[in-house]
Design an enzyme around this catalytic site. Sequence first.
Site, PDB file in Angstrom:
ATOM      1  CD  GLU A  90      56.695  25.045  10.527  1.00  0.00           C
ATOM      2  OE1 GLU A  90      57.655  25.155  11.300  1.00  0.00           O
ATOM      3  OE2 GLU A  90      55.853  24.145  10.623  1.00  0.00           O
ATOM      4  CB  SER A 145      57.850  27.740  12.925  1.00  0.00           C
ATOM      5  OG  SER A 145      58.872  26.812  12.652  1.00  0.00           O
ATOM      6  CB  SER A 176      67.607  27.665  16.306  1.00  0.00           C
ATOM      7  OG  SER A 176      66.910  27.916  15.117  1.00  0.00           O
TER       8      SER A 176
END
EC number: 6.3.2.4
Length: 356
Positions: free
Chosen positions: A15, A183, A317
Amino acid sequence: MKKKIGLLYGGKSAEHEVSLSTALAVTKAIDFDAYEVYPIYITQDGEWRKGQRLEESAKTIEQLQLTEGSGKPNDISSFLPTQASEGLDVIIPLLHGPNGEDGTVQGLLEVMNIPYVGNGVLASSAGMDKVVMKQLFEQAGLEQTPYVYFIRRDWDKNQGFWLDKIEAELVWPVFVKPANLGSSVGISKADNREELIAAVKEALKFDRKIVIEQGVVAREIEVGVLGNDEPACSVAGEIKPLKAFYDYQAKYKDGNTAMIIPAELDRTVYAKLEVDAKKAFKILDCSGLVRADFFVTANNEILINEVNTLPGFTPFSMFPLLWEHTGLPYPELIERLITLAIERHEEKQLLQVKIE
């Protein structure tokens, strides 16, 4: 006097790219009139680099990668800015995934006695391991989907047993996930045994522990939680991916996802989501911030999916968007998180360490 803030980002993790995007977004939102910002970058190979104080928002991710120096991670003091003669007031860890979100860096900062934003060692490690997290949710009485888990050695020794167990205890489709990653990295949907085998192979690239979750026909609802001992909840948001599920590409690359904020939910459902989000926050002993993810079925059954102890701050996000719609804009959200970090650190300093 300005507070000295260290941004810790990058990391030896799948990530890594997400972390860089988060760091870039934070520099664009933080108040440079109130804070001195010092970048601390960790390459994907694990090399630590420090940068000069940022005088303004970083313009590109590449700028955040152009930092100076190298050395060993166990000598972190050499990576802190020499200009900050009195040390950093707070570090903001923006390291997603293993070696950053799992309690490892948090433990290092605890030993160094430096205030840092977000969850502590226990909450971070328990929140990262989806199996441990699910087991704690069971203790808290939170409803969730059925699941099966195993480690690589178990799968290699008796693949047939686990395939039979999954088919006996779960119903197609199922979702296959690395237990210690976020994620949506390494996650696959499987509709039959052949796809399941391929999905497990993919997930094992990223972790030795795998969790198989029962698929459910439901809306994906997320709630932001903010605070320490007295957490507060944001409005709820709904994720509507235009793909089979909300994968890494949809989250961070193509934006091929609709986010509905606030989610259209019955008032009683909203109330139950808030109760369950706070219950999950407390059972993991969280602090600072958490995004709690739920499934809500057609008959308003609420199932907790997971919590994310370091939700992303990228333009796509959900967490900062939830708080913006709750009345806390992104720059003020960062300020609130810094305040919470200092408050928690000051409370820890009250603990007695000597026996008299």
